[in-house]
Structures are given as C-alpha cells and as structure tokens.
Design an enzyme around this catalytic site. Structure first.
Site, mmCIF file in Angstrom:
data_model
loop_
_atom_site.group_PDB
_atom_site.id
_atom_site.type_symbol
_atom_site.label_atom_id
_atom_site.label_comp_id
_atom_site.label_asym_id
_atom_site.label_seq_id
_atom_site.Cartn_x
_atom_site.Cartn_y
_atom_site.Cartn_z
ATOM 1 N N GLU A 99 10.304 5.913 -18.022
ATOM 2 C CA GLU A 99 9.218 6.718 -18.587
ATOM 3 C C GLU A 99 8.868 6.260 -19.994
ATOM 4 O O GLU A 99 7.691 6.176 -20.365
ATOM 5 C CB GLU A 99 9.616 8.198 -18.580
ATOM 6 C CG GLU A 99 9.640 8.817 -17.196
ATOM 7 C CD GLU A 99 10.205 10.223 -17.165
ATOM 8 O OE1 GLU A 99 10.186 10.839 -16.085
ATOM 9 O OE2 GLU A 99 10.669 10.697 -18.227
ATOM 10 N N LYS A 116 19.485 18.439 -12.932
ATOM 11 C CA LYS A 116 18.380 17.493 -12.735
ATOM 12 C C LYS A 116 18.484 16.357 -13.750
ATOM 13 O O LYS A 116 18.727 16.576 -14.933
ATOM 14 C CB LYS A 116 17.036 18.203 -12.895
ATOM 15 C CG LYS A 116 15.822 17.365 -12.493
ATOM 16 C CD LYS A 116 14.564 18.230 -12.513
ATOM 17 C CE LYS A 116 13.375 17.486 -11.924
ATOM 18 N NZ LYS A 116 12.933 16.387 -12.786
ATOM 19 N N SER A 137 16.122 18.625 -17.361
ATOM 20 C CA SER A 137 15.320 19.837 -17.313
ATOM 21 C C SER A 137 15.976 20.929 -18.139
ATOM 22 O O SER A 137 17.206 21.048 -18.167
ATOM 23 C CB SER A 137 15.145 20.315 -15.869
ATOM 24 O OG SER A 137 14.492 21.564 -15.835
ATOM 25 N N HIS A 181 0.834 -1.214 0.000
ATOM 26 C CA HIS A 181 0.000 0.000 0.000
ATOM 27 C C HIS A 181 0.865 1.259 0.000
ATOM 28 O O HIS A 181 0.439 2.317 0.476
ATOM 29 C CB HIS A 181 -0.954 0.037 1.198
ATOM 30 C CG HIS A 181 -1.849 -1.153 1.302
ATOM 31 N ND1 HIS A 181 -3.106 -1.199 0.744
ATOM 32 C CD2 HIS A 181 -1.672 -2.368 1.904
ATOM 33 C CE1 HIS A 181 -3.663 -2.377 0.997
ATOM 34 N NE2 HIS A 181 -2.810 -3.101 1.702
#
Length: 462
Positions: A328, A321, A315, A185
C-alpha cells in the site's frame, strides 16, 4: 524583539537576523516567498556548494578574473566545502517556490559562502563579484539541479532498486517449482510458476534501472558557462570546461559542459526525460505491489496463494486483521511520483526564449520522486519481498482446477472440442480429466502428458 543587523543591497537597507550568515537578498526572498515552508533538498544545496567551490578554484587560476586571487579563491572554496559537507544547512531557509531562475537560492549560497570566507580572511568577500564570479543564476542553479539529480539517481535510487531486484531474483529461484494458475484479465489462464512471476518482476525493476542509466548522460550535460542568456558573457572561455571537468573527477559522474548553451538554458528536457523514467519505475512498482496484494488476499475469502510478512495490526475494530501495508505504501509513493512527473513535464514545457523559469519546482518534484522511490524500493525489498512465503499446495490446487488447463488438449482434440470440455468443466465443476476420460477422447497416458501442469509452464507441445 530578536536582534537584527542592517544589510544593504542595490535596493536599499534590509534587516537581517543578527546571527544569520545570509544577507540582504536572501532576507528579501524570505519575506517575499512565505509559500510552502519547504526548503531546498539538502542534495541541491550540496550541489550548489560544490559548484561554488570548484568555480572559486578555477577563477583563482584564470588571469581574466581579477576579483578572485588565490587567497580569496582558497577561502571561498574552503567555505563552500563546509556548506557541501552539510555544516550550515540551517542557513538555507529560502522556500522551494521562489523566483523561477533560482536566483534567490543562488544568492543565498553566495551570501553564506561570502560570510564564511570573510571570517577566514578577516576582510569582506563580495557575494556577487567574488563568490559568483564568472557565473549567473541562470546557468549555475540549473547546473546544480542536474548535478543533484544525477547524484541522487546514481548514489541513492539505483542501489536501492538493485536491492529490490536482487530480492525478487532470490524469490524467483526459491519459487521455481511452485506451480500456480496463470491469470489474464483476472481470469484463470494456463499454469505458470510463482518463480516465473517473480522473475518478471525482477526484470521490470532491472529495466527501470537501465532506463535511468540511459538517461544519465543527458542529465549530466551542464549549462554552466552560458551565464545570463547562453552567450557566456562575463565568463572566461576556459572557465566552464575546467569547472565541469573538476566536478566530473570528484563525483565520478559523466559531467560535460553543454555544447549548445541556448538549448541548455532555455529548456530542461533532460530533467523531463529523467522524471519520465522515474514514472516508469513507479508504474513497475505499482504492478508488482498490486500483484502481491492480490496473491496475498484472504486469508479465507481471497486468493491466499502467498503470505506477506505480518508487520502491524490492520484494524482498530477487527481483531487479528493484518493488511498488506508495504504494498500500500509503495503504491501511494507511485501516485505521488505520477503527480510529480506531471508537474515536471508541464514546467519543462514553459521555457520562454533564453530561460526556463520553472527550475525550482522542477527540482522540488524531481528530487522528491528520487527520494521517495529510493525509500520505497528499500522498504519493499526488506520489509515485504524478502519475507514472502508461498502456499505451495493451494497454488497447485488452483492450477490443476483451472479450466484453462484444457488449452493443452488443443493438439489432441482441436480448439472446438477442447472448448466444449472446458465449458462443461466450468459449468459443472467436474475435473477436465474426468470429462475427457468419460467421453473416451484420450487415453490415460495422453491425459497424463497433456495435463502435466509443471510441463505446461515450460511452454512448447505437451
């Protein structure tokens, strides 16, 4: 103006580009279906050509097929083999969205192969009477789709998925002793090892491969020989059996002629099944990719349990970053596969009486799913999983700090008392060991044995 020639078919004259090897029916299809600008997958063109080649060889040996003697049969087969090799890919311009039986692409193949064979013979070869002898678009085109899908799965997707499974197994071994907090969970749970998690991922992929292999015998049932409606009209009885046997021998696939040609032409159930198995594999890849994204989140405000390879700046505005770009991409592929499967399932349900007229869109989506998953598995393994590193100390710190390690106190204290200790630990942030010792509930020896996080990953009683 471009140079043209005049071709004729049963509907009259058609102007065709002078240098094109296709004929009137292909040209009509080009003019009728300016839909997507996407052509048939090269694998499907190759499968069509393989069927045409073996059909010509068999026709030339069957006395019932008088229009195809040995000389003509050999010329057709040689021309079809050229197409199968990919030599004339630019001669197959028909859109994937076309007449539902695939007649346009079947005739495209017939016309191109007829023209190539005519060049060899120095005389006309008829695309219908000779190249298409003993065949109909209604049995040839779906047979080509089944053949192309089976080859794509066996030759492309399964090997790529095996590469990914092996990569995950290597990480399972490398991370066998890296203990970390389990999560259910998305909440802290009892400890596991990072190796156990990667082993689970490997099993998911391996079971996906097994599902595809289980489906293969049904995908390899070809409707060839049913001709127009499944009765086999105009096809010698031995034709399909011999052609399919030759195809099976040269491809190594378990190809067989359909025992029930009405089922084989009126429905595309095996392709729907195969698409569903591709969706399952996509679902597995999604779970794996998302887990890696979660574990690699950070580097300061996330879990940061593992490090993924740095592949590119993440980025245009935030210097330094780095994003989990491969996971993805993999999940984007999965989204497309889910959509393709929905299209295939709906199209497969639309057979009417003796023919399903959604075969081209089934082929388009199914072959795209195979191609995308093949690339995704390869990239996932080589550009991501192979380079995963574990932050061993952080993983162990999370495991030992998790209140859920208190589960191991149940045999000593009982569920209710252990729950009180866990709740106090969660509320105060104090270690479970300190709370139990303060309350005098267990000896240090018992605590060492019960709270051994590595031992917890092996199951059983502490």
């Amino acid at each position: 103006m471009p140079e043209v020639r005049v071709e004729r078919d049963t509907m009259g004259e058609v102007r065709v580009p002078a240098g094109a090897r296709w004929g009137a029916q292909t040209q009509r299809a080009l003019e009728n279906f300016p839909i997507s600008g996407v052509r048939l997958e090269p694998r499907l063109v190759r499968a069509l050509a393989l069927i045409k080649a073996e059909a010509a060889r068999v026709n030339a040996r069957l006395r019932e097929v008088t229009a195809v003697d040995r000389r003509v049969g050999e010329a057709i087969a040689a021309a079809a083999e050229e197409v199968a090799s990919g030599a004339h890919g630019d001669q197959f311009p028909v859109d994937v969205f076309q007449t539902g039986s695939g007649t346009s692409s079947n005739m495209n193949a017939n016309e191109v192969i007829a023209n190539l064979a005519a060049e060899r013979l120095g005389e006309r070869v008829h695309p219908n009477d000779q190249v298409n002898a003993s065949q109909s678009s209604n049995d040839v085109f779906p047979s080509a789709v089944h053949l192309a899908v089976a080859q794509a799965v066996v030759e492309d997707l399964v090997p790529a998925a095996e590469v990914l499974a092996r990569s995950l197994r290597r990480k399972q071994r490398a991370f066998a002793q890296v203990v970390k907090a389990g999560r259910t969970h998305l909440m802290d749970a009892t400890p596991v090892t990072l190796g156990q998690e990667f082993g689970g991922y490997a099993t998911q992929v391996e079971e996906g491969i097994a599902r595809l292999r289980d489906t293969l015998p049904r995908v390899c049932v070809l409707p060839l020989g049913g001709t127009a409606v499944g009765t086999g009209v105009n096809a010698p009885r031995r034709f399909a059996r011999q052609v399919v046997a030759r195809l099976a021998e040269r491809t190594g696939l378990p190809l067989v002629e359909a025992r029930d040609h009405f089922a084989a032409q009126g429905a595309r159930d095996a392709l729907v099944e195969c698409s569903g198995q591709l969706r399952v594999l996509a679902a597995s890849l999604t779970k794996i990719a998302n887990d890696l994204r979660w574990m690699a989140s950070g580097p300061r405000a996330g879990l940061a349990e593992i490090r993924l390879p740095d592949l590119q700046p993440g980025s245009s505005i935030m210097p330094g970053k780095v994003n989990p770009v491969i996971p993805e991409v993999v999940t984007q592929v999965a989204v497309q596969v889910y959509g393709n499967d929905a299209a295939v399932a709906f199209a497969g349900s639309q057979g009417s009486f003796e023919l399903n007229t959604y075969v081209p869109v089934i082929a388009r989506n199914l072959l795209e799913s195979v191609r995308l998953l093949t690339s995704a598995c390869t990239v996932f393994a080589r550009r991501c999983v192979d380079g995963v590193e574990a932050d061993v100390e952080r993983c162990r710190r999370y495991a030992e700090a998790s209140p859920s390690v208190g589960t191991a106190l149940n045999p000593y204290l009982g569920y209710d008392a252990a729950a009180e200790v866990v709740k106090e630990s969660a509320r105060t942030g104090r270690p479970i060991r300190e709370i139990v010792r303060e309350r005098g509930l267990m000896s240090d020896e018992e605590l060492d044995r019960a709270l051994d996080v590595i031992a917890m990953t092996r199951g059983g009683m502490p």
